[in-house]
Design a protein around this motif. Structure first.
Motif, short mmCIF file in Angstrom:
data_model
loop_
_atom_site.label_atom_id
_atom_site.label_comp_id
_atom_site.label_asym_id
_atom_site.label_seq_id
_atom_site.Cartn_x
_atom_site.Cartn_y
_atom_site.Cartn_z
N LEU A 31 0.84 -1.20 0.00
CA LEU A 31 0.00 0.00 0.00
C LEU A 31 0.87 1.25 0.00
CD1 LEU A 31 -2.51 -1.09 2.80
CD2 LEU A 31 -2.99 -0.91 0.34
N ALA A 33 0.34 5.41 0.64
CA ALA A 33 -0.60 6.50 1.00
C ALA A 33 0.04 7.81 0.54
CB ALA A 33 -0.90 6.45 2.48
N GLY A 34 0.68 8.56 1.45
CA GLY A 34 1.39 9.78 1.04
C GLY A 34 2.71 9.45 0.34
N GLY A 35 3.24 8.27 0.62
CA GLY A 35 4.49 7.84 -0.01
C GLY A 35 5.75 8.45 0.60
N THR A 36 5.61 9.25 1.68
CA THR A 36 6.79 9.97 2.19
C THR A 36 7.82 9.02 2.80
OG1 THR A 36 5.67 10.39 4.29
CG2 THR A 36 5.57 12.14 2.63
N ASP A 37 7.40 7.89 3.31
CA ASP A 37 8.38 6.92 3.81
C ASP A 37 8.60 5.82 2.78
OD1 ASP A 37 9.98 6.44 6.24
OD2 ASP A 37 9.06 4.46 6.09
N LEU A 38 7.51 5.38 2.17
CA LEU A 38 7.61 4.25 1.25
C LEU A 38 8.51 4.54 0.05
CD1 LEU A 38 6.57 1.38 0.72
CD2 LEU A 38 4.86 2.42 -0.76
N ALA A 103 8.22 15.16 10.67
CA ALA A 103 9.00 15.56 9.50
C ALA A 103 8.99 17.07 9.29
CB ALA A 103 8.48 14.80 8.27
N THR A 112 0.06 10.75 5.68
CA THR A 112 -1.26 10.43 6.22
C THR A 112 -1.17 9.80 7.62
OG1 THR A 112 -1.24 8.19 5.33
CG2 THR A 112 -2.12 9.96 3.89
N ASN A 116 1.48 6.86 8.95
CA ASN A 116 2.25 7.08 10.17
C ASN A 116 2.07 5.93 11.15
OD1 ASN A 116 2.80 8.45 12.97
ND2 ASN A 116 3.85 9.65 11.41
N ASP A 163 5.39 9.30 15.34
CA ASP A 163 4.99 10.23 16.41
C ASP A 163 3.53 10.09 16.82
OD1 ASP A 163 7.28 12.07 17.07
OD2 ASP A 163 7.26 12.37 14.91
N VAL A 208 -5.63 -0.33 7.17
CA VAL A 208 -6.12 0.50 8.27
C VAL A 208 -7.03 1.55 7.65
CG1 VAL A 208 -5.46 2.20 10.02
CG2 VAL A 208 -4.11 0.12 9.73
N LYS A 224 9.18 15.49 21.84
CA LYS A 224 10.15 14.52 21.34
C LYS A 224 11.54 15.14 21.31
CE LYS A 224 9.96 14.42 16.43
NZ LYS A 224 9.20 14.34 15.14
N ASP A 232 12.68 15.81 11.70
CA ASP A 232 13.32 14.53 12.02
C ASP A 232 12.42 13.58 12.80
OD1 ASP A 232 15.53 12.91 11.61
OD2 ASP A 232 16.91 14.49 12.24
C1 LIG Z 1 13.05 13.32 5.99
C2 LIG Z 1 11.93 12.57 6.67
C3 LIG Z 1 11.62 12.88 7.97
C4 LIG Z 1 10.60 12.19 8.62
N1 LIG Z 1 10.31 12.51 9.91
C5 LIG Z 1 9.32 11.85 10.56
C6 LIG Z 1 8.99 12.21 11.90
O1 LIG Z 1 9.52 13.15 12.48
N2 LIG Z 1 8.03 11.48 12.53
C7 LIG Z 1 7.37 10.46 11.92
O2 LIG Z 1 6.49 9.84 12.56
N3 LIG Z 1 7.64 10.12 10.64
C8 LIG Z 1 8.58 10.79 9.95
N4 LIG Z 1 8.87 10.48 8.64
C9 LIG Z 1 8.18 9.35 8.00
C10 LIG Z 1 6.90 9.68 7.25
O3 LIG Z 1 7.03 10.87 6.53
C11 LIG Z 1 5.67 9.81 8.15
O4 LIG Z 1 5.67 8.78 9.12
C12 LIG Z 1 4.35 9.78 7.39
O5 LIG Z 1 3.28 10.01 8.28
C13 LIG Z 1 4.07 8.48 6.66
O6 LIG Z 1 2.80 8.60 6.04
P1 LIG Z 1 2.59 8.34 4.49
O7 LIG Z 1 1.15 8.55 4.20
O8 LIG Z 1 3.54 9.15 3.66
O9 LIG Z 1 2.97 6.81 4.42
P2 LIG Z 1 3.57 5.94 3.23
O10 LIG Z 1 5.01 6.30 3.03
O11 LIG Z 1 2.69 5.99 2.04
O12 LIG Z 1 3.45 4.50 3.88
C14 LIG Z 1 4.18 4.14 5.04
C15 LIG Z 1 3.87 2.67 5.37
O13 LIG Z 1 2.52 2.53 5.78
C16 LIG Z 1 1.82 1.59 4.96
N5 LIG Z 1 0.44 2.13 4.85
C17 LIG Z 1 0.11 3.38 4.44
N6 LIG Z 1 -1.22 3.56 4.58
C18 LIG Z 1 -1.72 2.41 5.09
C19 LIG Z 1 -3.03 1.98 5.46
N7 LIG Z 1 -4.10 2.78 5.35
N8 LIG Z 1 -3.19 0.72 5.93
C20 LIG Z 1 -2.11 -0.10 6.06
N9 LIG Z 1 -0.85 0.24 5.73
C21 LIG Z 1 -0.66 1.49 5.25
C22 LIG Z 1 2.60 1.55 3.65
O14 LIG Z 1 2.44 0.33 2.99
C23 LIG Z 1 4.03 1.74 4.16
O15 LIG Z 1 4.53 0.52 4.64
C24 LIG Z 1 9.88 11.17 7.94
C25 LIG Z 1 10.20 10.88 6.61
C26 LIG Z 1 11.19 11.56 5.98
C27 LIG Z 1 11.51 11.23 4.55
#
Ligand SMILES: Cc1cc2nc3c(=O)[nH]c(=O)nc-3n(C[C@H](O)[C@H](O)[C@H](O)COP(=O)(O)OP(=O)(O)OC[C@H]3O[C@@H](n4cnc5c(N)ncnc54)[C@H](O)[C@@H]3O)c2cc1C
Length: 322
Positions: A31, A33-38, A103, A112, A116, A163, A208, A224, A232
């Motif tokens: 999956l 979502a926002g892709g920021t970690d994936l 972040a 999203t 997170n 977080d 989820v 934090k 971070d």
């Molecule tokens: C430079 C940098 C700094 C960051 N700092 C922080 C920080 O301070 N604190 C923090 O908590 N995070 C941080 N992050 C990580 C990330 O940006 C956040 O955790 C963000 O909230 C992830 O959400 P996303 O929608 O982008 O998830 P995605 O990257 O799209 O997905 C993350 C994971 O969740 C899974 N997923 C997504 N949605 C669902 C769903 N609905 N059901 C089941 N699985 C799902 C995906 O398959 C993947 O494994 C950082 C990332 C970067 C690149």
């Protein structure tokens, strides 16, 4: 050094049922979502799914409902939206503060809640390029046999560093999960395992869909420590909720992130007489938190420093809430 993006098939469902069906049709699909970690993981070769299921077109995941049963926040709601919601800031301050601390601002516009809560665990031996990890014979979390952090142990020690989970946990949040067998709802605290390689309790085709917060009650706060103050992951993060009762006592709930493979609710000493805050209570609180957490060498910052920081933050937040 980052790698090129791997090839993958992209599926774009518009309903939760279609997303679940897409996961069933393509075993191993991931999956997004926002892709920021994936996307970072894809670029580092940490994930190489044949199929990505993009959740951003599933409108039902982006809704927020406020009723007399509390607040239901869809998994697709962004952290910027959560940080800016009056109902969150007034009823669940720790949740707003945690969202605001994730972040940087541009991440929070697309990151999203679901992403997170389902964030992968992190470690200095894992969040590296493919060639770096290969030169270290990989690790237990990805392609290897040994956890370099605890080579004699039998599990991965990577740390959960999201977080939002502790902030939601101190308010007694539950999460709603959809899968091929329908919808289930569990306490958020039960969603996680203490295993860095398998830290969430999701079946292969589950998603989820929302977090549920009970009606507002206790007040709360979140803080934090991180290497870079503006952007971070938490090296350690603490949420504290305080419920002041009519008899003059106060009950605290504490949850911690960044120190273990799961976010954890800490067992605490008894109630405090809120009108007479007492040094012995806070000293016990500090010790209990230090005992509960087990930071490892998963970051470049010493575990002992993170252990002391987490307990000091707890006491500071608890005193501030009285
Ligand atoms: C430079 C940098 C700094 C960051 N700092 C922080 C920080 O301070 N604190 C923090 O908590 N995070 C941080 N992050 C990580 C990330 O940006 C956040 O955790 C963000 O909230 C992830 O959400 P996303 O929608 O982008 O998830 P995605 O990257 O799209 O997905 C993350 C994971 O969740 C899974 N997923 C997504 N949605 C669902 C769903 N609905 N059901 C089941 N699985 C799902 C995906 O398959 C993947 O494994 C950082 C990332 C970067 C690149």
């Amino acid at each position: 050094m980052t790698e090129a993006m791997p090839q993958f098939q992209l599926i774009e469902p518009s309903t939760v049922d279609e997303a679940v069906a897409a996961l069933q049709d393509a075993p191993g699909a991931v999956l997004c979502a926002g892709g920021t970690d994936l996307v970072v993981q894809l670029r580092q070769g940490l994930s190489d799914p044949g199929t990505l299921v993009n959740l951003s077109g599933v409108a039902a995941l982006s809704t927020v409902e406020e009723t007399n049963k509390g607040l239901r926040v869809g998994a697709g709601v962004t952290l910027a939206e959560i940080a800016g919601m009056e109902a969150v800031a007034n009823g669940y301050p720790a949740v707003a503060k945690a969202a605001q601390s994730v972040a940087g601002p541009s991440h929070r516009e697309v990151a999203t809640l679901g992403g997170n809560l389902c964030l992968d665990t992190r470690c200095v031996y894992f969040n590296q390029s493919h060639w770096w990890r290969k030169s270290n014979s990989f690790c237990l979390k990805n392609r290897g046999d040994i956890c370099h952090v605890a080579p004699k142990g039998n599990r991965c020690r990577a740390a959960f560093s999201g977080d939002m989970a502790p902030a939601l946990m101190v308010h007694g949040a539950e999460i709603e999960i959809a899968g091929a067998n329908g919808v289930r709802r569990i306490a958020l605290a039960d969603f996680y395992h203490e295993d860095g390689a398998e830290h969430i309790n999701l079946e292969p085709c589950e998603i989820v869909v929302a977090a549920h917060l009970p009606p507002p009650g206790p007040t709360s706060d979140y803080e934090k420590i991180r290497v870079r103050g503006s952007i971070d992951f938490p090296l350690a993060g603490v949420a504290v909720a305080c419920n002041k009762l009519d008899d003059g006592t106060a009950q605290f709930t504490v949850a911690v992130t960044g120190t273990n493979s799961k976010p954890l609710l800490v067992e605490l000493p008894g109630d405090l007489n809120a009108e007479e805050p007492n040094d012995a209570f806070f000293a016990t609180l500090e010790k209990q938190v230090q005992k509960a957490v087990s930071p490892q060498r998963t970051t470049t910052i010493a575990p002992h420093y993170r252990r002391l920081s987490v307990s000091a933050l707890t006491v500071r937040l608890a005193e501030g809430l009285l």
